[in-house]
Design a protein around this motif. Structure first.
Motif: not given
Length: 94
Positions: A38-59
């Protein structure tokens, strides 16, 4: 895709900010974090709303051209891909 380089000048470690294709970022196999569905799905919903990944992953570079291994941000990248986000900025350790 774009890139900005920074880091040490003595040759130890270089870090670049790069815009990367998120589908080319693969788990490192050492993700210690778990997120309830349910937390992951909320994150997906927020990302759909924002349209952009706002935090920076490390690769780090992976096998093959334009491929990356995820050191930090496994769940953020998975959620962004599920939300339909194609690319995002990441810190790439070289």
């Amino acid at each position: 895709m774009s890139s900005t380089e920074s880091g040490s000048t003595d040759g130890d470690v270089r870090v670049e900010v790069r815009e990367v294709e998120l589908r080319k970022c693969h788990p490192s196999g050492r993700n210690a974090h778990h997120m309830p569905a349910h937390v992951f799905n909320r994150l997906v919903k927020n990302l759909k709303r924002d349209g952009v990944l706002t935090s920076t992953p490390l690769l780090v570079p992976g096998e093959g051209e334009g491929q990356y291994r995820i050191l930090s941000g496994h769940l953020r990248i998975a959620a962004a891909v599920q939300a339909g986000i194609v690319s995002g900025f990441a810190l790439v350790v070289l």
